[in-house]
Scaffold this active site. Structure first.
Site, PDB file in Angstrom:
ATOM      1  N   ARG A  98     -23.912  25.912 -23.777  1.00  9.43           N
ATOM      2  CA  ARG A  98     -23.835  26.755 -22.561  1.00  9.43           C
ATOM      3  C   ARG A  98     -24.876  27.863 -22.566  1.00  9.43           C
ATOM      4  O   ARG A  98     -24.689  28.925 -21.984  1.00  9.43           O
ATOM      5  CB  ARG A  98     -22.440  27.355 -22.378  1.00  9.43           C
ATOM      6  N   LYS A 137     -37.322  28.610 -13.513  1.00  6.90           N
ATOM      7  CA  LYS A 137     -36.914  27.343 -12.884  1.00  6.90           C
ATOM      8  C   LYS A 137     -36.952  26.262 -13.952  1.00  6.90           C
ATOM      9  O   LYS A 137     -38.015  26.002 -14.536  1.00  6.90           O
ATOM     10  CB  LYS A 137     -37.863  26.977 -11.745  1.00  6.90           C
ATOM     11  N   GLU A 171     -53.297  27.019  -8.554  1.00  3.73           N
ATOM     12  CA  GLU A 171     -52.088  27.852  -8.408  1.00  3.73           C
ATOM     13  C   GLU A 171     -52.467  29.333  -8.397  1.00  3.73           C
ATOM     14  O   GLU A 171     -51.878  30.138  -7.672  1.00  3.73           O
ATOM     15  CB  GLU A 171     -51.097  27.581  -9.548  1.00  3.73           C
ATOM     16  N   LYS A 191     -46.904  36.514  -9.980  1.00  7.76           N
ATOM     17  CA  LYS A 191     -45.726  35.650 -10.060  1.00  7.76           C
ATOM     18  C   LYS A 191     -44.521  36.442 -10.576  1.00  7.76           C
ATOM     19  O   LYS A 191     -43.408  36.325 -10.055  1.00  7.76           O
ATOM     20  CB  LYS A 191     -46.033  34.454 -10.974  1.00  7.76           C
ATOM     21  N   GLU A 206     -34.691  32.735  -5.233  1.00  4.32           N
ATOM     22  CA  GLU A 206     -35.314  32.198  -4.023  1.00  4.32           C
ATOM     23  C   GLU A 206     -34.377  32.249  -2.824  1.00  4.32           C
ATOM     24  O   GLU A 206     -34.290  31.317  -2.033  1.00  4.32           O
ATOM     25  CB  GLU A 206     -35.744  30.741  -4.287  1.00  4.32           C
ATOM     26  N   ARG A 263     -39.644  34.618  -2.784  1.00  6.01           N
ATOM     27  CA  ARG A 263     -40.128  33.656  -3.769  1.00  6.01           C
ATOM     28  C   ARG A 263     -40.679  32.400  -3.104  1.00  6.01           C
ATOM     29  O   ARG A 263     -41.591  31.757  -3.619  1.00  6.01           O
ATOM     30  CB  ARG A 263     -38.999  33.302  -4.759  1.00  6.01           C
ATOM     31  N   ASN A 284     -44.517  28.784  -2.584  1.00  2.00           N
ATOM     32  CA  ASN A 284     -44.604  27.362  -2.242  1.00  2.00           C
ATOM     33  C   ASN A 284     -45.680  27.063  -1.210  1.00  2.00           C
ATOM     34  O   ASN A 284     -45.692  25.982  -0.620  1.00  2.00           O
ATOM     35  CB  ASN A 284     -43.242  26.864  -1.745  1.00  2.00           C
ATOM     36  N   HIS A 314     -47.162  23.618  -0.946  1.00  4.29           N
ATOM     37  CA  HIS A 314     -46.336  22.695  -1.732  1.00  4.29           C
ATOM     38  C   HIS A 314     -45.620  21.641  -0.893  1.00  4.29           C
ATOM     39  O   HIS A 314     -45.239  20.606  -1.424  1.00  4.29           O
ATOM     40  CB  HIS A 314     -45.319  23.479  -2.572  1.00  4.29           C
ATOM     41  N   HIS A 327     -46.292  18.329  -2.628  1.00  6.28           N
ATOM     42  CA  HIS A 327     -45.264  17.532  -3.307  1.00  6.28           C
ATOM     43  C   HIS A 327     -45.185  16.134  -2.704  1.00  6.28           C
ATOM     44  O   HIS A 327     -45.038  15.139  -3.416  1.00  6.28           O
ATOM     45  CB  HIS A 327     -43.891  18.200  -3.175  1.00  6.28           C
ATOM     46  N   HIS A 355     -50.647  17.993  -9.816  1.00 10.24           N
ATOM     47  CA  HIS A 355     -49.860  18.906  -8.972  1.00 10.24           C
ATOM     48  C   HIS A 355     -50.763  19.896  -8.226  1.00 10.24           C
ATOM     49  O   HIS A 355     -50.663  20.055  -7.010  1.00 10.24           O
ATOM     50  CB  HIS A 355     -48.836  19.640  -9.832  1.00 10.24           C
TER      51      HIS A 355
HETATM   52  N1  GLY Z   1     -43.332  27.433  -8.662  1.00  2.43           N
HETATM   53  C1  GLY Z   1     -42.649  28.178  -7.675  1.00  2.43           C
HETATM   54  C2  GLY Z   1     -41.579  29.069  -8.222  1.00  2.43           C
HETATM   55  O1  GLY Z   1     -41.459  29.220  -9.412  1.00  2.43           O
HETATM   56  O2  GLY Z   1     -40.821  29.618  -7.477  1.00  2.43           O
END
Ligand code: GLY
Length: 387
Positions: free
Chosen positions: A146, A168, A210, A252, A262, A267, A271, A274, A278, A291
């Site tokens: 956990r 993430k 990026e 970032k 997000e 946040r 994107n 993206h 994507h 990517h």
């Molecule tokens: N790569 C986008 C984020 O981490 O929110």
């Protein structure tokens, strides 16, 4: 509609309880989140001092390094040695390189490895590598017992400036990437910029995509730096590359500190490019575009639509195109099937209540989210990108 204007890099020196702590020259930023905060650090040759960094964070117990077969000999061993030099026991598991490693099967094998080694909650998982080691390692750290302590040591550019910061973590399903995961914050992010000198040109370019994106959405002065120093950045000259990476990491870090999960419309700005990016990756079965390359094409699609909607000038679209091309990034996707791209976009995680949320620029360094982009404009733009 919400917009965020990036207001500068004021996170560089740490001050706590009124006491000035000696500034850490390599510190790019501190991420603040609901459970605390962590340092985001970038330096040239930083891996060698990782043992000291772990001691500073109180991570003195057994560590489990998750890395891939390409990164193990180049950096995994150095991380292991750096920890052992400070008497921190460090085990390694080597995963196959590539996105297919973000699977339940591999996660299960690593859980068993940890169980055999009697891993405890107070021990540390370390992701050493690109986004795959980060996402999978973080997923394991978030779920085993956990939740275990977790540290990111990104060795690819894209992982340094983007994926390693903000917690993430995810694995993939056959339907799409990153469908199963969580937000789980690391104890620290330590990027050794020297590791970029072993990357191929294409890998470097996709990483810079990026960072360039960060400039266009939130920091116009960073775009100027890219325009002025393209050659030095593509050659990974230590001083300028490290400084630009720190600036990009700070952007970032600042964004995720303001909108950890997000949910606040901040946040999501990350994107930019993206949605189409994507879809390009998935519609070509992850075999044609890296990517960052997909993001580069997606940035052009979003800019072209924003211009048609009157958000910004044609000049901005061309400025963005010119900069991406100077970094050898694609700005179109000739020959890719339009229907496959449109289908790929329907699984976008930014869809809310059925409407797509598009990140668009208003000017260089200022972005907004729009939900009113006509489907016909999307289709027309995608057709133009592939023709
Ligand atoms: N790569 C986008 C984020 O981490 O929110």
């Amino acid at each position: 509609m919400k917009s965020l204007r990036y207001v500068g890099l004021e996170l560089r020196n740490r001050v706590t309880d009124g006491d000035l702590i000696m500034p850490d020259q390599d510190l790019a930023a501190q991420v603040n989140h609901s459970g605390g905060s962590y340092p985001v650090v970038a330096g040239w040759g930083l891996i060698n001092s990782l043992g000291d960094r772990f001691m500073d964070l109180g991570l003195t117990r057994t560590a489990y390094i998750i890395t891939d077969e390409n990164v193990m000999n180049l950096y995994g061993r150095n991380v292991q040695r750096a920890l052992q030099s400070r008497d921190i026991p460090a085990h390694c598991v080597i995963i196959p390189a590539g996105e297919t490693s973000k699977s339940f099967e591999l996660a299960q094998a690593i859980y068993s490895w940890l169980a055999d080694l009697k891993a405890e909650r107070g021990h540390t998982i370390i992701s050493v590598g690109g986004g795959v080691a980060g996402d999978l390692g973080g997923f394991i750290a978030a779920t085993y017992l956990r939740g275990m302590a977790w540290v990111q040591v990104p060795t690819s550019m894209a992982a340094m400036v983007d994926a390693s910061i903000g917690g993430k973590v995810a694995i993939n399903l056959p339907q799409a990437k990153n469908l199963v995961g969580s937000f789980y914050q690391p104890k620290g992010v330590f990027a050794d910029v020297q590791s970029l000198s072993t990357l191929g040109k294409r890998e470097l370019s996709e990483g810079w995509a990026e960072a360039i994106k960060h400039g266009f959405i939130l920091d116009a002065s960073l775009v100027d730096v890219f325009e002025e120093h393209e050659e030095a950045l593509m050659d990974v000259e230590p001083e300028i590359a490290t400084e630009v990476i720190r600036r990009s990491m700070a952007i970032k870090a600042d964004v995720v500190s303001q909108d950890e999960r997000e949910t606040l419309g901040i946040r999501i700005m990350l994107n930019y490019g993206h949605t189409i990016g994507h879809a390009l990756e998935s519609s070509t079965e992850y075999g044609q575009f890296f990517h960052g390359e997909g993001v580069s094409v997606g940035m052009m699609g979003a800019a072209s639509m924003a211009q048609e909607m009157g958000l910004h000038s044609r000049e901005l679209v061309e400025r963005q195109r010119h900069l991406l091309e100077r970094f050898n990034l694609p700005t179109a996707a000739k020959g890719v099937n339009v229907d496959d791209i449109l289908k790929g976009m329907s699984l976008d995680k930014k869809v809310q209540g059925g409407s797509k949320r598009w990140v668009m620029l208003e000017e260089v360094g200022r972005s907004v989210v729009r939900t009113d982009v006509p489907e016909e404009l999307v289709e027309k733009t995608v057709r133009e990108l592939v023709s």
